[in-house]
Design a protein around this motif. Structure first.
Motif, PDB file in Angstrom:
ATOM      1  N   MET A  30       0.850  -1.192   0.000  1.00 17.29           N
ATOM      2  CA  MET A  30       0.000   0.000   0.000  1.00 17.29           C
ATOM      3  C   MET A  30       0.887   1.244   0.000  1.00 17.29           C
ATOM      4  N   PRO A  31       0.416   2.309  -0.631  1.00 22.06           N
ATOM      5  CA  PRO A  31       1.193   3.549  -0.584  1.00 22.06           C
ATOM      6  C   PRO A  31       1.302   4.058   0.849  1.00 22.06           C
ATOM      7  N   HIS A  32       2.267   4.908   1.100  1.00 18.47           N
ATOM      8  CA  HIS A  32       2.424   5.527   2.421  1.00 18.47           C
ATOM      9  C   HIS A  32       1.142   6.307   2.757  1.00 18.47           C
ATOM     10  N   PRO A  33       0.674   6.200   4.021  1.00 19.00           N
ATOM     11  CA  PRO A  33      -0.587   6.887   4.373  1.00 19.00           C
ATOM     12  C   PRO A  33      -0.567   8.378   4.045  1.00 19.00           C
ATOM     13  N   GLY A  34       0.593   9.027   4.219  1.00 19.15           N
ATOM     14  CA  GLY A  34       0.678  10.454   3.896  1.00 19.15           C
ATOM     15  C   GLY A  34       0.469  10.687   2.406  1.00 19.15           C
ATOM     16  N   ASP A  35       1.054   9.830   1.582  1.00 17.60           N
ATOM     17  CA  ASP A  35       0.867   9.946   0.128  1.00 17.60           C
ATOM     18  C   ASP A  35      -0.595   9.698  -0.242  1.00 17.60           C
ATOM     19  N   MET A  36      -1.189   8.698   0.447  1.00 14.41           N
ATOM     20  CA  MET A  36      -2.602   8.371   0.178  1.00 14.41           C
ATOM     21  C   MET A  36      -3.473   9.580   0.495  1.00 14.41           C
ATOM     22  N   ARG A  37      -3.205  10.182   1.648  1.00 14.34           N
ATOM     23  CA  ARG A  37      -4.028  11.310   2.093  1.00 14.34           C
ATOM     24  C   ARG A  37      -3.882  12.487   1.121  1.00 14.34           C
TER      25      ARG A  37
ATOM     26  N   ARG B  11     -22.039   7.787 -11.285  1.00 17.80           N
ATOM     27  CA  ARG B  11     -22.412   8.264  -9.947  1.00 17.80           C
ATOM     28  C   ARG B  11     -21.445   9.369  -9.492  1.00 17.80           C
ATOM     29  N   MET B  12     -20.170   9.177  -9.801  1.00 14.38           N
ATOM     30  CA  MET B  12     -19.197  10.224  -9.439  1.00 14.38           C
ATOM     31  C   MET B  12     -19.529  11.542 -10.133  1.00 14.38           C
ATOM     32  N   LEU B  13     -19.869  11.444 -11.413  1.00 14.20           N
ATOM     33  CA  LEU B  13     -20.156  12.663 -12.167  1.00 14.20           C
ATOM     34  C   LEU B  13     -21.407  13.366 -11.658  1.00 14.20           C
ATOM     35  N   ARG B  14     -22.272  12.586 -10.998  1.00 14.08           N
ATOM     36  CA  ARG B  14     -23.470  13.207 -10.401  1.00 14.08           C
ATOM     37  C   ARG B  14     -23.151  13.808  -9.038  1.00 14.08           C
ATOM     38  N   GLY B  15     -21.906  13.609  -8.569  1.00 17.80           N
ATOM     39  CA  GLY B  15     -21.508  14.215  -7.296  1.00 17.80           C
ATOM     40  C   GLY B  15     -21.654  13.297  -6.105  1.00 17.80           C
ATOM     41  N   ASP B  16     -21.734  11.984  -6.338  1.00 20.99           N
ATOM     42  CA  ASP B  16     -21.926  11.012  -5.253  1.00 20.99           C
ATOM     43  C   ASP B  16     -20.603  10.804  -4.500  1.00 20.99           C
ATOM     44  N   GLN B  17     -20.572  11.277  -3.255  1.00 25.07           N
ATOM     45  CA  GLN B  17     -19.346  11.206  -2.449  1.00 25.07           C
ATOM     46  C   GLN B  17     -18.910   9.754  -2.224  1.00 25.07           C
ATOM     47  N   ASP B  18     -19.877   8.887  -1.960  1.00 24.75           N
ATOM     48  CA  ASP B  18     -19.551   7.484  -1.701  1.00 24.75           C
ATOM     49  C   ASP B  18     -18.888   6.857  -2.937  1.00 24.75           C
ATOM     50  N   ALA B  19     -19.390   7.233  -4.109  1.00 27.89           N
ATOM     51  CA  ALA B  19     -18.806   6.701  -5.352  1.00 27.89           C
ATOM     52  C   ALA B  19     -17.360   7.165  -5.488  1.00 27.89           C
ATOM     53  N   PHE B  20     -17.119   8.437  -5.148  1.00 25.76           N
ATOM     54  CA  PHE B  20     -15.738   8.928  -5.232  1.00 25.76           C
ATOM     55  C   PHE B  20     -14.834   8.130  -4.310  1.00 25.76           C
ATOM     56  N   GLU B  21     -15.283   7.891  -3.063  1.00 29.69           N
ATOM     57  CA  GLU B  21     -14.436   7.167  -2.112  1.00 29.69           C
ATOM     58  C   GLU B  21     -14.147   5.747  -2.611  1.00 29.69           C
ATOM     59  N   ARG B  22     -15.172   5.098  -3.167  1.00 32.45           N
ATOM     60  CA  ARG B  22     -14.965   3.742  -3.709  1.00 32.45           C
ATOM     61  C   ARG B  22     -13.969   3.766  -4.856  1.00 32.45           C
ATOM     62  N   PHE B  24     -11.617   5.964  -5.413  1.00 33.48           N
ATOM     63  CA  PHE B  24     -10.255   6.238  -4.949  1.00 33.48           C
ATOM     64  C   PHE B  24      -9.639   4.999  -4.303  1.00 33.48           C
ATOM     65  N   GLU B  25     -10.415   4.369  -3.421  1.00 39.74           N
ATOM     66  CA  GLU B  25      -9.881   3.192  -2.720  1.00 39.74           C
ATOM     67  C   GLU B  25      -9.546   2.064  -3.696  1.00 39.74           C
ATOM     68  N   ALA B  26     -10.363   1.946  -4.726  1.00 43.71           N
ATOM     69  CA  ALA B  26     -10.168   0.831  -5.664  1.00 43.71           C
ATOM     70  C   ALA B  26      -9.040   1.101  -6.652  1.00 43.71           C
ATOM     71  N   THR B  27      -8.722   2.362  -6.891  1.00 42.67           N
ATOM     72  CA  THR B  27      -7.795   2.624  -7.990  1.00 42.67           C
ATOM     73  C   THR B  27      -6.450   3.215  -7.571  1.00 42.67           C
ATOM     74  N   TYR B  28      -6.447   4.098  -6.569  1.00 45.55           N
ATOM     75  CA  TYR B  28      -5.167   4.770  -6.280  1.00 45.55           C
ATOM     76  C   TYR B  28      -4.070   3.787  -5.842  1.00 45.55           C
ATOM     77  N   PRO B  29      -4.346   2.896  -4.870  1.00 46.09           N
ATOM     78  CA  PRO B  29      -3.270   1.970  -4.481  1.00 46.09           C
ATOM     79  C   PRO B  29      -2.771   1.137  -5.672  1.00 46.09           C
TER      80      PRO B  29
END
Lengths: 342, 201
Positions: A30-37, B11-22, B24-29
């Protein structure tokens, strides 16, 4: 490492093999929590900007749809055409909040005026020239403001575009604000819910990010700058990054030209948040009784003309409070009988 | 999967916060891991590249049509950012990974349907770890989670069922499909790896 056994060994199953592979690899890194934030905040601000932009577009589409429907009525069309033929006055896009010294505002038709007081409205295309002994604070919208340092010149192209010709501009925008793009000859800077300074100096563009994130754009290149970073870019080169503090002497000019804070009727919390925002000092109240009353203590009077730091000295003792600075932190406490903070 | 991704984006484009969080969690890592392997395992560079990529992609979110999986679409932005990064360091193309081959990317796309492939040949431990993790990134998130819970955390099928909020039989089925998808993903990334016994199919 192999998974197929010899003739004497039992052949491993796919499940065994997959289990071995997964255990060998371990849990996904996982990325560093600071980077994630940081990435989360930047992505979130970007997403909010996209959603707002779409909402604006949809409103325009609705308006256009309504206008087209109205256009079906011949009488209305005639009126609309008549109105369209009249000269359209330039749109007011900003207002001067505070001037230290005098600035010169030149309109697109060449007319110019000297401005030394707050309240003057700026129209699309107006150019502001700030002499070396002056500064100015300008409200772009309810949630975006810009401050021009000494020796600066900028054109307020539209409500969301400011062309900086020389000097420095400091932008303060909250997370729900509209887009604002600062354009310079060396690149453009777009805020992502933030406070930052853009300065043209020695043939370079320097962006110092105090809070949030910005996007620095040059042609098709784009770099993200985050809070606590300065990006300096020169013609034909990539930005150099260096860490910066959110408070200190380099930010002093910003608080010196801060838009006035309306003290009368404000709560202690609102006042402390203003000082914190202007000075870059996080604030804290350790006393639990005082902490529980931050929204109940209402302040009176005026601090016009005072810098945020001067305002602290004027307001807190009069409210039975004192403060001290611990590194970059502002600590507020009730006054003791000896006049010091507890 | 693209249908799910497309719905998430709408859903994100409609401004759904929960969709954004999902999102981000699914893609950034996963983007961070994708970048990490291409910037000489420099975590700061990977963070910068992944952040720039996800921000750029969000700005162009309304161009996503669901024709490819969302992560695949996002990695195209990540590749541009990596290109910029490596170009500025004047060491572009130092790291060329098998996923960068268009044929491999197409094959990874097809992994969303459970087709089977065999694996062949051996690789070193570090590369294996990297390949395994990227194979997991290409699976549906609940498949990847289920495999980690089972084989790394040692959870029982009953415990996995509780975590997935499904019955035991359904959890067994998820694990079976997850193993099959993993096998296919891993084979696509590492065709030289020895066969994983496909007797489950």
């Amino acid at each position: 490492m192999t998974f197929t056994g010899g003739s004497e060994e039992p052949r491993m199953t796919s499940e065994d093999q997959i289990g071995q592979l997964l255990r060998l690899a371990g849990r996904r890194r996982m990325p560093h929590p600071g980077d994630m934030r940081q990435a989360h905040d930047a992505a979130h601000a970007e997403w909010q900007a996209v959603v707002r932009q779409r909402a604006r577009r949809q409103r325009w589409r609705s308006l256009l749809g309504g206008a087209l429907a109205a256009a079906a009525c011949a009488g209305l069309v005639a009126i609309w055409i008549q109105r369209a033929e009249r000269p359209v006055p330039a749109v007011e896009i900003a207002a001067i909040q505070r001037v230290s010294g005098t600035v010169v505002v030149t309109s697109p038709d060449g007319g110019s005026r000297r401005v030394a007081e707050a309240g003057v409205r700026l129209r699309a295309g107006d150019r502001i020239e700030v002499p070396d002994d002056s500064r100015v604070a300008i409200a772009m919208t309810d949630s975006v403001s810009a401050r021009l340092d000494r020796g600066s010149a900028a054109v307020f192209v539209t409500a969301d575009r400011l062309a900086l010709e020389r000097g420095a501009v400091y932008v303060q925008a909250d997370g729900s604000s509209t887009d604002l793009r600062i354009e310079t000859a060396l690149g453009a800077v777009r805020h992502i819910g933030t406070r930052f300074e853009v300065r043209l100096q020695d043939a370079a563009l320097r962006v110092r990010v105090r809070e949030g994130s910005i996007a620095l754009e040059r042609g098709r290149d784009r770099w993200i700058g985050s809070a606590g970073e300065a990006l300096t870019i020169a013609e034909g080169r990539s930005p150099e990054r260096r860490p910066i503090a959110a408070a200190g002497a380099e930010w002093a000019w910003v608080s010196e030209i801060a838009a006035p804070f309306r003290l009368e009727g404000s709560t202690l919390r609102a006042f402390l948040e203003w000082v914190s925002r202007e000075q870059g000092w996080p604030w804290q109240v350790d006393d639990p009784r005082l902490r529980s009353r931050l929204d109940d203590i209402v302040l009176h009077g005026s601090i016009d003309g005072l810098t945020p730091e001067e305002a602290l000295d004027a307001v807190l003792p009069a409210s039975g409070l004192s403060y001290r600075r611990d590194a970059e932190r502002l600590i507020v406490a009730p006054l003791t009988r000896s006049g010091t903070s507890r | 999967m693209p249908e799910y991704d497309l719905d998430l984006v709408k859903r994100m484009l409609r401004g759904d916060q929960d969709a954004f969080e999902r999102f981000f969690e699914a893609t950034y890592p996963a983007l961070h891991r994708f970048a990490l392997a291409r910037v000489d395992f420099n975590p700061d560079a990977a963070a910068e590249v992944a952040q720039a990529a996800i921000c750029t992609a969000i700005r162009k979110l309304d161009t996503y049509r669901g024709e490819a999986a969302l992560l695949t679409w996002l990695t195209t932005f990540c590749r541009h950012e990596i290109y910029d990064y490596t170009r500025h360091l004047e060491r572009r193309a130092k790291v060329e990974l098998i996923e960068d081959d268009p044929e491999v990317r197409a094959a990874l796309e097809s992994l969303r349907s459970p087709d089977a492939h065999d694996l062949d040949a051996a690789l070193d431990r570090g590369k294996v770890a990297s390949l395994v993790q990227r194979a997991l990134d290409h699976l549906s998130p609940h498949y990847a989670d289920a495999l980690e819970w089972k084989y790394i955390d040692g959870f029982t099928v009953q415990e996995i069922a509780v975590r997935l909020n499904v019955g035991v039989k359904a959890a067994e089925s998820v694990l079976t499909r997850a193993r099959r998808a993993f096998r296919d993903a891993f084979h696509t990334l590492a065709p030289e790896w020895p066969n994983l016994d496909p007797r489950e199919r």
